[in-house]
Design a protein around this motif. Structure first.
Motif, mmCIF file in Angstrom:
data_model
loop_
_atom_site.group_PDB
_atom_site.id
_atom_site.type_symbol
_atom_site.label_atom_id
_atom_site.label_comp_id
_atom_site.label_asym_id
_atom_site.label_seq_id
_atom_site.Cartn_x
_atom_site.Cartn_y
_atom_site.Cartn_z
ATOM 1 N N SER A 24 3.604 -2.404 -2.606
ATOM 2 C CA SER A 24 4.139 -1.233 -1.892
ATOM 3 C C SER A 24 4.501 -1.591 -0.456
ATOM 4 C CB SER A 24 3.112 -0.099 -1.894
ATOM 5 O OG SER A 24 2.849 0.329 -3.215
ATOM 6 N N ASN A 25 5.508 -0.871 0.039
ATOM 7 C CA ASN A 25 5.948 -1.054 1.425
ATOM 8 C C ASN A 25 5.612 0.134 2.314
ATOM 9 O OD1 ASN A 25 7.126 -3.601 0.960
ATOM 10 N ND2 ASN A 25 8.972 -2.626 0.123
ATOM 11 N N ASN A 26 5.052 1.192 1.736
ATOM 12 C CA ASN A 26 4.687 2.358 2.542
ATOM 13 C C ASN A 26 3.265 2.774 2.206
ATOM 14 O OD1 ASN A 26 4.843 4.615 0.346
ATOM 15 N ND2 ASN A 26 6.777 3.497 0.141
ATOM 16 N N TRP A 27 2.660 3.527 3.123
ATOM 17 C CA TRP A 27 1.244 3.865 3.008
ATOM 18 C C TRP A 27 0.960 4.819 1.856
ATOM 19 C CZ3 TRP A 27 -1.563 0.630 5.525
ATOM 20 C CH2 TRP A 27 -1.117 0.073 6.723
ATOM 21 N N ILE A 28 1.890 5.716 1.555
ATOM 22 C CA ILE A 28 1.658 6.691 0.481
ATOM 23 C C ILE A 28 1.539 5.984 -0.869
ATOM 24 C CG2 ILE A 28 2.627 8.684 -0.720
ATOM 25 C CD1 ILE A 28 3.898 9.549 1.884
ATOM 26 N N SER A 29 2.419 5.021 -1.122
ATOM 27 C CA SER A 29 2.345 4.271 -2.378
ATOM 28 C C SER A 29 1.060 3.453 -2.455
ATOM 29 C CB SER A 29 3.558 3.357 -2.510
ATOM 30 O OG SER A 29 4.761 4.100 -2.515
ATOM 31 N N MET A 30 0.629 2.909 -1.317
ATOM 32 C CA MET A 30 -0.637 2.169 -1.304
ATOM 33 C C MET A 30 -1.805 3.073 -1.656
ATOM 34 S SD MET A 30 -0.288 -0.212 2.070
ATOM 35 C CE MET A 30 1.100 -1.320 2.281
ATOM 36 N N TRP A 31 -1.805 4.283 -1.074
ATOM 37 C CA TRP A 31 -2.879 5.223 -1.365
ATOM 38 C C TRP A 31 -2.863 5.632 -2.836
ATOM 39 C CZ3 TRP A 31 -2.560 10.446 -2.839
ATOM 40 C CH2 TRP A 31 -3.791 11.127 -2.849
ATOM 41 N N MET A 32 -1.690 5.844 -3.393
ATOM 42 C CA MET A 32 -1.605 6.194 -4.817
ATOM 43 C C MET A 32 -2.104 5.055 -5.689
ATOM 44 S SD MET A 32 2.089 8.141 -4.919
ATOM 45 C CE MET A 32 2.056 8.265 -6.695
ATOM 46 N N GLY A 33 -1.771 3.810 -5.333
ATOM 47 C CA GLY A 33 -2.261 2.665 -6.087
ATOM 48 C C GLY A 33 -3.774 2.547 -6.031
ATOM 49 N N ILE A 127 -8.868 -6.747 -4.683
ATOM 50 C CA ILE A 127 -7.531 -7.204 -4.294
ATOM 51 C C ILE A 127 -6.761 -6.140 -3.504
ATOM 52 C CG2 ILE A 127 -5.306 -8.032 -5.158
ATOM 53 C CD1 ILE A 127 -6.775 -9.358 -7.438
ATOM 54 N N PRO A 128 -6.678 -4.850 -3.947
ATOM 55 C CA PRO A 128 -5.925 -3.860 -3.158
ATOM 56 C C PRO A 128 -6.430 -3.669 -1.730
ATOM 57 C CG PRO A 128 -6.285 -3.045 -5.387
ATOM 58 C CD PRO A 128 -7.103 -4.279 -5.247
ATOM 59 N N PRO A 129 -7.759 -3.513 -1.485
ATOM 60 C CA PRO A 129 -8.190 -3.401 -0.079
ATOM 61 C C PRO A 129 -7.869 -4.631 0.750
ATOM 62 C CG PRO A 129 -9.938 -2.671 -1.558
ATOM 63 C CD PRO A 129 -8.895 -3.288 -2.405
ATOM 64 N N LEU A 130 -7.961 -5.805 0.154
ATOM 65 C CA LEU A 130 -7.645 -7.028 0.893
ATOM 66 C C LEU A 130 -6.167 -7.070 1.276
ATOM 67 C CD1 LEU A 130 -9.695 -9.684 -1.117
ATOM 68 C CD2 LEU A 130 -10.060 -9.014 1.258
ATOM 69 N N MET A 131 -5.287 -6.637 0.372
ATOM 70 C CA MET A 131 -3.860 -6.644 0.679
ATOM 71 C C MET A 131 -3.514 -5.626 1.759
ATOM 72 S SD MET A 131 -2.257 -8.978 -1.031
ATOM 73 C CE MET A 131 -3.683 -9.962 -0.559
ATOM 74 N N ILE A 132 -4.199 -4.481 1.744
ATOM 75 C CA ILE A 132 -3.959 -3.478 2.790
ATOM 76 C C ILE A 132 -4.463 -3.989 4.135
ATOM 77 C CG2 ILE A 132 -4.570 -1.155 3.567
ATOM 78 C CD1 ILE A 132 -4.530 -0.269 0.683
ATOM 79 N N LEU A 133 -5.625 -4.638 4.152
ATOM 80 C CA LEU A 133 -6.124 -5.230 5.392
ATOM 81 C C LEU A 133 -5.180 -6.315 5.910
ATOM 82 C CD1 LEU A 133 -9.964 -5.505 4.730
ATOM 83 C CD2 LEU A 133 -8.852 -4.131 6.488
ATOM 84 N N TYR A 134 -4.567 -7.045 4.989
ATOM 85 C CA TYR A 134 -3.604 -8.066 5.408
ATOM 86 C C TYR A 134 -2.385 -7.425 6.075
ATOM 87 C CZ TYR A 134 0.186 -11.457 4.922
ATOM 88 O OH TYR A 134 1.261 -12.267 5.172
#
Length: 324
Positions: A24-33, A127-134
């Motif tokens: 994802s490139n935006n925060w909303i999609s990240m939150w949905m994932g 993996i998802p939290p690590l990618m968001i932190l990155y």
């Protein structure tokens, strides 16, 4: 059959949530994932243990709190309020990751779930939290890294539960992943090495129904089973020249190249403690004389392959890296 197909469907949905968060490139999609991954993983926590439902509720509450903090930060960014956004985003992802000082929820729930669910919780779900932190590229995770390395390495010395030992080891490896946050390739390589090292050990202790260290002493395992478990435990501790040592070597090389002397020193001291409790587990599993029983499923070819992978991966990869 219906139960297996349901689990397969949930696993596919969980992987979709992980991939959705990563790409994802935006925060909303990240939150949905993140939410898709959360809701699809909770049914896997149900087991024959009576208190597994309690672990499911604890996991849901903790993850909901972290998701609420993430959503609050996202709303603040959308309305233009940037005060403390980075801190809230980082804390919410550290809670989801189970990194110190937000690690107690991991130790509360791992005793009541199966080993394969534990493997998914300590690898894929991170993996998802690590990618968001990155993508946040936060500068305030130095203190959680140091706390995770010190707390996990010291607290695990007095543990007798295999699951809690794996939990503390995961907290320690989470700090290693946070150290490599500035290089996503190094992060993914370390996650892959950690997963490949942990999977055989998790499968073996699950098949042999080992929950505590004293069960390794009074056992009737075959020679191949004991030797393979011994090699995998040493590899999890980062004993050279096994596969687990390769991950530590990559992290230390990255720290030295960036002149991070403090983290390098703490890493070297705490890794000795990590190697200590895994060496204790390894020698405990090899202490007694065995007698092979008929109900032990012996697959020497598979065990030879796993041991060969652990023994030869580090020199092989280092040789290829120096040549290419």
């Amino acid at each position: 059959m219906l139960f297996n197909s349901t689990k397969l469907t949930l696993a596919n949905v969980m992987m979709i949530g992980v991939i959705m968060t990563i790409c994802s490139n935006n925060w909303i999609s990240m939150w949905m994932g993140l939410e898709i991954t959360l809701l699809s993983f909770i049914p896997f926590m149900q087991s024959k243990i009576k208190t597994s439902s309690e672990s499911m509720m604890k996991y849901f509450i903790i993850q909901s709190v972290a998701s609420t903090m993430f959503m609050f930060s996202m709303i603040c960014m959308l309305i233009g309020v940037n005060m403390l956004n980075e801190m809230f985003l980082s804390i919410s992802m550290l809670i989801k990751l189970g990194s110190a000082p937000f690690h107690n929820w991991v130790l509360m729930i791992i005793e009541n779930i199966s080993y394969m669910t534990l493997f998914s919780l300590l690898t894929i779900i991170k993996i998802p939290p690590l990618m968001i932190l990155y993508q946040i590229n936060s500068k305030i995770i130095l203190l959680p890294i140091i706390i995770s390395m010190i707390v996990s390495s010291i607290m695990c010395i007095n543990q007798s539960s295999v699951k809690k030992t794996l939990g503390f080891s995961s907290i320690y490896n989470s700090s290693m992943m946070l150290i490599s946050m500035n290089k996503v390739g190094l992060l993914m390589n370390y996650m892959l090495i950690y997963s490949l090292t942990m999977l055989p050990l998790t499968v073996m202790v699950s098949k042999l129904k080992i929950n505590y260290m004293n069960q390794m002493v009074f056992n009737d395992f075959s020679t191949w089973m004991k030797t393979n478990m011994w090699i995998n435990m040493l590899s999890m501790g980062g004993f050279p020249p096994l596969m687990g040592f390769l991950g530590k070597l990559m992290i230390m090389q990255n720290l030295i190249s960036n002149n991070q002397n403090l983290l390098t020193s703490i890493l070297m001291m705490t890794s000795i403690l990590v190697m200590l409790f895994y060496t204790r587990m390894a020698f405990t599993s090899m202490m007694t004389i065995y007698s092979l029983k008929k109900w032990i499923i012996n697959k020497p070819d598979l065990m030879k392959f796993i041991m060969s992978l652990n023994l030869t991966s580090t020199p092989l990869i280092l040789t290829l890296k120096s040549v290419l």
